[in-house]
Scaffold this active site. Structure first.
Site, PDB file in Angstrom:
ATOM      1  CG  HIS A  46       8.491  31.177   6.099  1.00 41.94           C
ATOM      2  ND1 HIS A  46       9.220  30.019   5.586  1.00 41.94           N
ATOM      3  CD2 HIS A  46       9.858  32.064   5.351  1.00 41.94           C
ATOM      4  CE1 HIS A  46      10.850  30.038   5.288  1.00 41.94           C
ATOM      5  NE2 HIS A  46      10.744  30.897   5.345  1.00 41.94           N
ATOM      6  CD  GLU A 149      16.405  33.584   2.065  1.00 37.94           C
ATOM      7  OE1 GLU A 149      16.192  33.441   3.000  1.00 37.94           O
ATOM      8  OE2 GLU A 149      15.536  33.383   0.748  1.00 37.94           O
ATOM      9  CG  ASP A 175      16.574  30.540   5.422  1.00 37.29           C
ATOM     10  OD1 ASP A 175      16.803  29.413   6.488  1.00 37.29           O
ATOM     11  OD2 ASP A 175      15.646  31.073   4.739  1.00 37.29           O
TER      12      ASP A 175
END
Length: 255
Positions: A46, A149, A175
């Site tokens: 990310h 996730e 997530d």
């Protein structure tokens, strides 16, 4: 890489504490590496940290005797090979949803006959002078963590943790809840049920489970320890900095 027993500690269910690096600057890594963590994760899923900086951050962290993990951008051969050749002590692989995903991560991380990783001669292999030593280290000490996730990862969790070479798991609650159509809504009964199932399965198989407590509050860490989590990430670089500054300014402005 470090010649240490961290993989053995994780697999034995011992408590280890780390944190999350999102800022691509060696000073940040050095400051956190001096704080007493067992490991630090460089997050390239990310954050815009390129591979050259990843190697610099790994080197900086390891110079303090702390293990350097990388959360890779995806379960993909080249990115895993890049960060491991740069000398990472382990990887966290996102979105592991099935046994096939877990096998693929191990294949990309481990050399034959365990996996299918190609051979490069870079920092990890001492630029060609230490391949045999590194090959032995990969087989014995490299850490591979599966990030769970997605609701499919919960459904297939028993098969995922059965894969030889997966050393632990870390839940991705945002997530996970998102995969159920309700991102961040952790109090929804179905989300709580999925998180409880993760804990129950891991405990039943005595398999290491992890959690990233983003809130930089030690009390939140203790809650996760009490729940049985043993691979725990505490805070992030930007929250440690931002929270401290905001709290200080709040006090000053109230005077």
């Amino acid at each position: 890489m470090l010649n240490n027993t961290l993989r053995k500690r994780i697999k034995a269910g011992e408590l280890t504490l780390g944190s999350w690096i999102t800022i691509g600057h060696p000073n940040v890594a050095e400051i956190l590496a001096n704080a007493g963590f067992d490991w630090l994760v460089i997050d390239i899923e990310h954050n815009p940290i390129d591979i050259s900086m990843v190697q610099t951050l790994i080197t900086t962290i390891q110079s303090k005797g702390v293990a350097a993990f990388v959360r890779v951008s995806k379960n993909e051969e080249v990115v895993i090979k890049h960060v491991l050749d740069a000398g990472a002590d382990g990887i966290i692989v996102p979105m592991i949803c099935s046994k096939a995903d877990a096998l693929q991560a191990v294949d990309y991380a481990k050399y034959p006959p365990i996996g299918k990783r190609g051979v490069g001669l870079a920092r990890a292999q001492q630029y060609g002078t230490g391949f045999e030593t590194y090959k032995k280290w990969v087989a014995e000490d490299l850490v591979v963590i599966a990030q769970i996730e997605h609701i499919d990862g919960i459904k297939n969790l028993e098969e995922i943790i059965s894969v030889d070479g997966i050393d632990g798991t870390i839940i991705g609650p945002y997530d996970l809840s998102g995969s159920m159509g309700m991102p961040g809504e952790f109090e929804k009964p179905v989300v709580k049920e999925a998180l409880a199932k993760y804990i129950d399965i891991c405990k039943a198989h005595q398999f290491p489970m992890g959690f990233h407590v983003v809130n930089a509050d030690p009390a939140k860490i203790q809650e996760k320890i009490d729940e049985g989590y043993r691979f725990i990430a505490y805070g992030t670089d930007f929250l440690f900095m931002g929270d401290t500054a905001a709290k200080g300014m709040s006090v000053l402005k109230d005077k």
